[in-house]
Each structure stands twice: as C-alpha cells, then as structure tokens.
Design a protein around this motif. Structure first.
Motif, PDB file in Angstrom:
ATOM      1  N   MET A 128       0.828  -1.206   0.000  1.00  0.00           N
ATOM      2  CA  MET A 128       0.000   0.000   0.000  1.00  0.00           C
ATOM      3  C   MET A 128       0.867   1.263   0.000  1.00  0.00           C
ATOM      4  SD  MET A 128      -3.009  -1.434   2.554  1.00  0.00           S
ATOM      5  CE  MET A 128      -4.407  -0.385   2.165  1.00  0.00           C
ATOM      6  N   CYS A 129       1.991   1.222   0.720  1.00  0.00           N
ATOM      7  CA  CYS A 129       2.932   2.345   0.661  1.00  0.00           C
ATOM      8  C   CYS A 129       3.452   2.514  -0.771  1.00  0.00           C
ATOM      9  CB  CYS A 129       4.104   2.109   1.610  1.00  0.00           C
ATOM     10  SG  CYS A 129       3.735   2.433   3.354  1.00  0.00           S
ATOM     11  N   GLY A 130       3.693   1.390  -1.436  1.00  0.00           N
ATOM     12  CA  GLY A 130       4.145   1.447  -2.824  1.00  0.00           C
ATOM     13  C   GLY A 130       3.109   2.075  -3.744  1.00  0.00           C
ATOM     14  N   LEU A 131       1.840   1.734  -3.542  1.00  0.00           N
ATOM     15  CA  LEU A 131       0.772   2.332  -4.337  1.00  0.00           C
ATOM     16  C   LEU A 131       0.718   3.843  -4.117  1.00  0.00           C
ATOM     17  CD1 LEU A 131      -2.107  -0.278  -3.819  1.00  0.00           C
ATOM     18  CD2 LEU A 131      -0.951   0.243  -5.974  1.00  0.00           C
ATOM     19  N   VAL A 303      -5.922   1.266   7.521  1.00  0.00           N
ATOM     20  CA  VAL A 303      -4.486   1.408   7.714  1.00  0.00           C
ATOM     21  C   VAL A 303      -4.111   2.879   7.890  1.00  0.00           C
ATOM     22  CG1 VAL A 303      -3.840  -0.658   6.415  1.00  0.00           C
ATOM     23  CG2 VAL A 303      -3.963   1.529   5.240  1.00  0.00           C
ATOM     24  N   VAL A 304      -3.038   3.102   8.616  1.00  0.00           N
ATOM     25  CA  VAL A 304      -2.366   4.394   8.629  1.00  0.00           C
ATOM     26  C   VAL A 304      -1.006   4.157   7.983  1.00  0.00           C
ATOM     27  CG1 VAL A 304      -1.547   4.015  11.009  1.00  0.00           C
ATOM     28  CG2 VAL A 304      -1.502   6.312  10.016  1.00  0.00           C
ATOM     29  N   LEU A 305      -0.707   4.943   6.958  1.00  0.00           N
ATOM     30  CA  LEU A 305       0.584   4.879   6.282  1.00  0.00           C
ATOM     31  C   LEU A 305       1.377   6.135   6.629  1.00  0.00           C
ATOM     32  CD1 LEU A 305      -0.543   3.728   2.700  1.00  0.00           C
ATOM     33  CD2 LEU A 305       0.063   2.293   4.670  1.00  0.00           C
ATOM     34  N   ILE A 306       2.676   5.984   6.757  1.00  0.00           N
ATOM     35  CA  ILE A 306       3.496   7.127   7.149  1.00  0.00           C
ATOM     36  C   ILE A 306       4.799   7.116   6.358  1.00  0.00           C
ATOM     37  CG2 ILE A 306       4.662   5.989   9.084  1.00  0.00           C
ATOM     38  CD1 ILE A 306       3.937   8.690  10.651  1.00  0.00           C
ATOM     39  N   ARG A 307       5.214   8.292   5.905  1.00  0.00           N
ATOM     40  CA  ARG A 307       6.391   8.408   5.034  1.00  0.00           C
ATOM     41  C   ARG A 307       7.649   7.870   5.714  1.00  0.00           C
ATOM     42  NH1 ARG A 307       9.014  11.095   1.071  1.00  0.00           N
ATOM     43  NH2 ARG A 307       7.087  11.676   0.042  1.00  0.00           N
ATOM     44  N   ASN A 308       7.788   8.104   7.002  1.00  0.00           N
ATOM     45  CA  ASN A 308       8.938   7.608   7.754  1.00  0.00           C
ATOM     46  C   ASN A 308       8.419   6.898   8.998  1.00  0.00           C
ATOM     47  OD1 ASN A 308      11.249   7.162   9.289  1.00  0.00           O
ATOM     48  ND2 ASN A 308      12.205   9.085   8.692  1.00  0.00           N
ATOM     49  N   GLN A 309       8.542   5.590   9.017  1.00  0.00           N
ATOM     50  CA  GLN A 309       7.972   4.799  10.111  1.00  0.00           C
ATOM     51  C   GLN A 309       8.571   5.165  11.467  1.00  0.00           C
ATOM     52  OE1 GLN A 309       6.542   0.544   9.823  1.00  0.00           O
ATOM     53  NE2 GLN A 309       8.455   0.202  10.935  1.00  0.00           N
ATOM     54  N   GLU A 310       9.776   5.707  11.483  1.00  0.00           N
ATOM     55  CA  GLU A 310      10.397   6.101  12.746  1.00  0.00           C
ATOM     56  C   GLU A 310       9.544   7.114  13.512  1.00  0.00           C
ATOM     57  OE1 GLU A 310      13.076   5.396  14.880  1.00  0.00           O
ATOM     58  OE2 GLU A 310      12.810   3.575  13.703  1.00  0.00           O
ATOM     59  N   ASN A 311       8.754   7.910  12.777  1.00  0.00           N
ATOM     60  CA  ASN A 311       7.880   8.871  13.446  1.00  0.00           C
ATOM     61  C   ASN A 311       6.860   8.175  14.329  1.00  0.00           C
ATOM     62  OD1 ASN A 311       8.164  10.779  10.509  1.00  0.00           O
ATOM     63  ND2 ASN A 311       8.854  11.499  12.495  1.00  0.00           N
ATOM     64  N   LEU A 312       6.354   7.019  13.890  1.00  0.00           N
ATOM     65  CA  LEU A 312       5.422   6.250  14.718  1.00  0.00           C
ATOM     66  C   LEU A 312       6.143   5.667  15.924  1.00  0.00           C
ATOM     67  CD1 LEU A 312       3.258   4.320  12.069  1.00  0.00           C
ATOM     68  CD2 LEU A 312       2.625   6.363  13.366  1.00  0.00           C
TER      69      LEU A 312
END
Length: 479
Positions: A128-131, A303-312
């Motif tokens: 989904m991040c790829g989409l 889902v919640v998608l985030i550009r940089n997972q480190e933020n989560l």
C-alpha cells in the motif's frame, strides 16, 4: 474447568454449518431483500427485559435468539442499493477471512505471537505504501478505522513537528468538508478549537488554496506556529479531493506536516483510471486509508501509512519489563510500537485472503465501477424535470435535489428533500440520506458497491422522482 461440553461442541459444529449456508444465501439474495429490517417494539422490549443469566441456557435457544431477534434487525450497509454515508462493500471473501481469523484468534501485537500474520501485515503495508509512492523507510499499521488512523498519524505529526512548549501556539488547517474525526483526534492529542482553522471551499468543495496561504501567513505574523494541514482525498459529502500537490508545496515551504485523509478515496490508487486524481499524494507525510470502505472488507480494516515509520516509533514505542521476552531480537519495531494498541487482532489477514482470491486488478475495476454508477445517476438526474445537480459525480458520490418550483421558499425545498429521503428509506427499496451543501439540504448517493447494477441506479432514481412528485402535492395544495 471445562467451559464447553462435548455435547455443546457438537451443537456448535451443527449450528455453524447451517449458519454458513444461511449467510451465503443471505449475500446471494441481498438484492431481493429490503435494505434494512428495523427491530419492532416487541423485540426491543423482550431484549430490554432479558437478564444476564446466572445459569446456562440451551445453546440452540440462544443461537435462534441471536439470529431472529438481534442479527435479523440489521441495516445492510453492504446491500447494493445502500447509498447512504460511505456504505460497506463487504464481500463473502472478507467474511470468510474474518471467520477464519477470529477462530484462530491470533494476538497480532508482536511478531513472536503471530509470525506469519506479522509477515502478511508488513507485506500489505509495504504494498500500500508502494501504491502511494512512499519511500523505502515508510511503514504503517492496520487499525480499526479511519478515526484511529487519523489519530495515530496526527499524534506522530505533533511529536515530529512540535516541541512540548510549542503546542500551545500551534495551528492546524482543515477545510469545511474535512471529516469530523480529525477535530476529535486533534482534541484528544491536546489542541483547542481555536487552534484549528477551517479553510473555506469553493463550489468544487476543494480547499481554497489562496485562503489557506493567507491563513498561514496571518498566523505566522501573529507569532503562531503553523504545523499541519489535513487534506481530504475523497470527502464524505461530495467525494472531492483537495489540491494535494499545491498544499504539499505550501507545507514544504513552511516545514509543516501534510496528512491526507484518504479513508474513503485512497482506494482510487488501485484504479488505472482514477489514480491520477490523487497525483502527488506521495508528497504527504501520512495517509489514512479504510479497506472496509472500498476494498470489500468487513469492519474493521483500516491502515495508517506514514512516510517515515520512525515517526510512529518515536510516538508510541514503550518497553515495559513484561514484554521483554516478546520483543523482536532483530531490532525491528513491533506493531505495538507503531500505534496505541497493545493487544490487537490480525486485521490484515482477511484483506490478504481477498486479494489472493481475486487479484488487485479486479479490485481496481471495483473502483471504476463505483465511479461509473455515480456518473450514470448524475446523467439520469440531469434529464429529470425539476431535479438539479448540487455536486457532480466525484469518486462514486453524487449530490442532487428536487426543486420543482424555484419560487418555493428555501426552507420548503429543504423539507421537501428531507421528506423524499425519509420516504425512500422507509420503503426499504433503497437507502438515500441527505446532507447539507452551501446551506441547502440535498440528497446524496454513494454508489461504490460492485454489486450495484445499472438497473439499481435507474430504479432508485425513478422512485425518487415518483416520491418527489407525490411529496410536492401538499406544498402545491397549501400554496
């Protein structure tokens, strides 16, 4: 202690075999059934008086009661003529995955408890991040719905962009079409109403970019700290999409977080025809996306998608002593480090089953079909005397109203359209609710169910026209 006897286990087996057959028959015959079956007063009174028993009751009796008195009184949001709000598109494939997953009941908080479920969830998030066009360091999490997805993303936004002492001067920008869950989420994470600035929209119901720029500039002059803009990708009212690319440029200029509420509309990324409407969504910092809206999933699957997972991770990771043995030894973040839930179900497995069984290309056709049905409804309504389009078809949503006489007072027209909605809903044939656009009460159809046929659209509009004519009679006589 034995909670289920051998006899009860056999009963459950027999009852559930029958239930599976009944459920498949229910889905197969939904078009022939009314959209909703409201509970009668006798049933409600019976259940109100029914106690929590001290001793067990016969399982067959409880099962029958569940079917006849509880589940039977259901509004079928997955009905092909349910056009209200954002109706469910739930398929039997997702239901099958739901039943299987709940039977095994995996704890999907960490990899050690459910390693294969964890693998599947990570693969789907990556897909989904790829989409969405997100980079390799992106990530995300399956959550219960768009409200929690928005809450999760905005918590990460606050922590990434604001020091604790800056929160009191922070400002956030939404439009007058933004979903109500955003304001709730901002309140939960500590922002006051006067910190949330509502930007107007034009007749296209998209955020006014000039007004947004002016609001940001004014807040900076007043010593405030603009920190986030929430753009909508498919509003609930009209299906409109805010100008994501232009908003992203503003956010980049002012070092602001851009969250895209795509709970409804992000599914357009699956369609070759529709995905261009979400151009530059990859410039956002986070996205909410509900698979239980337009991807055929039963509730709940978001889902919640985030550009940089480190933020989560920075916002949600915690390492209590009682989780030490369950922590990932490879240094990868566990799911409980990415959101507010510790115990969580494996929500991704039913979506995985659905995609494996039907393929993503067919899912894209589902999006195209929903959009085509809304355009068909618009075309029919435009040809119907006395009817007008309030907002043309966008992402499977069209708004319209009956205005047979422009001399009628606005409050009378509003009441007329409210009455039309009430009558068609009471008929059970279709569900069409109203909303408010530019101060007017309008009818709204969301046509995203893949089982909705052209005939369903023609028949529903024809009924609305007939009801509208009948409802106009009292107004005409009183005049």
């Amino acid at each position: 202690m034995q909670t289920i006897t051998e006899e009860q286990s056999k009963q459950i087996s027999d009852l559930m075999k029958d239930f599976i057959e009944q459920t498949i028959n229910l889905y197969d015959t939904l078009p022939m059934r009314p959209v909703g079956c409201p509970a009668d007063q006798k049933t409600l009174a019976y259940l109100e008086k029914l106690p929590i028993p001290n001793q067990e009751r016969p399982l067959s009796e409880v099962f029958r009661e569940m079917l006849q008195d509880i589940y039977a009184s259901t509004l079928f949001a997955q009905h092909p003529r349910s056009f209200s709000c954002i109706p469910s598109t739930a398929s039997l494939l997702s239901w099958m995955g739901d039943v299987m997953t709940s039977a095994y009941n995996p704890h999907a908080g960490c990899q050690v408890n459910a390693p294969v479920a964890a693998l599947i969830e990570k693969k789907l998030i990556r897909w989904m991040c790829g989409l969405a066009g997100y980079p390799e360091e992106s990530g995300g999490l399956f959550v219960s719905g768009g409200s929690i997805a928005n809450l999760t993303a905005l918590t990460a936004a606050r922590d990434a962009k604001l020091a604790s002492e800056e929160c009191k001067d922070a400002t956030i920008y939404i439009s007058n079409q933004t979903h109500s869950s955003i304001a709730k989420a901002l309140h939960i994470i500590g922002f006051c109403k006067d910190q949330i600035h509502t930007i107007p929209t034009g007749r296209s119901f998209r955020m006014d970019l000039s007004a947004l720029q002016a609001a940001i500039t004014d807040d900076i002059k007043r010593g405030k700290k603009p920190f986030a803009v929430i753009a909508s990708a498919g509003t609930t009212n009209t299906g409109s999409i805010d100008p994501i690319a232009d908003i992203a440029a503003l956010c980049h200029k002012h070092n602001m977080w851009l969250h895209v509420d795509g709970a409804f509309g992000a599914s357009a990324l699956l369609s070759k025809q529709q995905r261009k409407k979400l151009a530059r969504i990859e410039l956002s910092d986070s996205i909410s996306w509900d698979a239980h809206k337009w991807m055929l999933q039963t509730y709940s699957c978001s889902v919640v998608l985030i550009r940089n997972q480190e933020n989560l991770v920075c916002s949600f990771a915690a390492h209590p002593e009682y989780l030490k043995d369950a922590e990932n030894t490879e240094g990868c973040a566990e799911f409980w480090d990415l959101g507010p839930e510790l115990t969580r179900p494996a929500r991704s497995l039913k979506l995985w089953l659905t995609l494996q069984a039907m393929g993503s290309e067919k899912m894209g056709h589902v999006i195209d079909h929903g959009c085509a049905m809304a355009k068909l409804a618009e075309d029919i309504i435009r040809k119907s005397p006395g009817w007008e389009i309030s907002s043309p078809a966008q992402l499977g949503i069209v708004n319209f109203r009956y205005a047979p006489d422009q001399a009628m007072p606005e409050n009378a027209l509003n009441q007329l359209n409210q009455d039309i909605s009430k009558k068609i809903n009471e008929s059970g044939f279709a569900q069409v609710f109203t909303t408010q656009l530019l101060g007017k009460t309008v009818l709204r159809m969301c046509t995203i169910n893949p089982e909705t046929t052209k005939q369903d659209i023609h028949d529903t509009v024809a009924r609305l026209v007939r009801i509208g004519h009948a409802c106009t009679m009292p107004f005409t006589l009183s005049a």
